[in-house]
Write an enzyme that holds these catalytic residues in place. Structure first.
Site, PDB file in Angstrom:
ATOM      1  N   ASP A  17      66.224 -14.518  21.411  1.00  0.00           N
ATOM      2  CA  ASP A  17      64.864 -14.761  20.954  1.00  0.00           C
ATOM      3  C   ASP A  17      64.982 -14.934  19.436  1.00  0.00           C
ATOM      4  O   ASP A  17      66.034 -14.627  18.848  1.00  0.00           O
ATOM      5  CB  ASP A  17      63.999 -13.551  21.310  1.00  0.00           C
ATOM      6  CG  ASP A  17      62.591 -13.658  20.772  1.00  0.00           C
ATOM      7  OD1 ASP A  17      61.998 -14.738  20.874  1.00  0.00           O
ATOM      8  OD2 ASP A  17      62.095 -12.653  20.235  1.00  0.00           O
ATOM      9  N   ASP A 173      63.236  -8.508  21.535  1.00  0.00           N
ATOM     10  CA  ASP A 173      62.554  -7.361  20.933  1.00  0.00           C
ATOM     11  C   ASP A 173      61.233  -7.050  21.621  1.00  0.00           C
ATOM     12  O   ASP A 173      60.685  -5.969  21.457  1.00  0.00           O
ATOM     13  CB  ASP A 173      62.271  -7.622  19.445  1.00  0.00           C
ATOM     14  CG  ASP A 173      61.216  -8.700  19.259  1.00  0.00           C
ATOM     15  OD1 ASP A 173      60.152  -8.389  18.713  1.00  0.00           O
ATOM     16  OD2 ASP A 173      61.453  -9.843  19.674  1.00  0.00           O
TER      17      ASP A 173
END
Length: 201
Positions: A17, A173
């Site tokens: 990501d 995250d």
């Protein structure tokens, strides 16, 4: 808190990501959402921000509009938010343990990014961190029809680097991204255990 991230020897591909994973950009995103939210009559709380983290900006703003019963155009909210974010991008720093990992495996394992952000902003972030030449494969919001927590983003990223999902390690995250990685059948690493962010401070 920062320490080395270990990659299992059986892993054949790495997928990252971007916001909050490669770049500690979430505090800036939050501050901008708060500021623009006030302009549009919305109290953009930390709880709301974390709940919607990982969802593309336009979809996020549509949800916020509906939840608060507003009549403004979500695309206008996004335009103002993105302009303000890009103006302050020089404040974004890299997540050191993840940056170190990317450099360590640059010529060892194929890598890709899978983000809920648009390609323009994602490329800007990678370029600002001098990573654009290391990670050429990228799946962004405009490349999929189903966004996180749906696994499409990460499955497409795995396809780009030619690695089966079960042999990929995903770095995330956010809760939606972690769910997406797990649903895709990949090994998932929650990078928040490796660094301390300052969202809401």
């Amino acid at each position: 808190m920062q320490r080395e991230i270990i990659v299992d020897e059986n892993i054949k591909g790495l997928i990252f990501d971007i916001d909050g994973t490669i770049a500690d950009s979430m505090p800036l995103h939050f501050k901008v959402f708060q500021k623009v939210g006030r302009m549009f009559g919305v109290n953009y709380t930390k709880e709301l921000f974390l709940e919607l983290a990982g969802i593309p900006a336009l979809e996020t703003c549509q949800i916020v509009k509906d939840r608060f019963g507003k009549d403004w155009d979500p695309s206008e909210f996004v335009r103002v938010k993105e302009e303000m974010y890009l103006e302050n991008m020089n404040k974004v720093v890299g997540v050191e343990p993840v940056i170190n990992l990317i450099h360590k495996y640059r010529d060892i394992l194929p890598m890709a990014c899978g983000t809920g952000g648009d390609r323009f902003s994602a490329t800007k972030v990678l370029t600002a961190l001098d990573l654009d030449f290391l990670i050429e494969n990228m799946v962004c919001a405009e490349d999929v029809t189903e966004h996180k927590p749906h696994p499409e983003t990460f499955l497409k990223a795995a396809s780009l680097i030619g690695v089966t999902p079960k042999d990929c390690m995903v770095f995330e995250d956010g809760a939606l991204g972690i769910e997406a990685g797990n649903t895709a059948g990949m090994h998932v690493v929650d990078v928040t255990q490796y660094y301390r962010t300052t969202i809401g401070e």
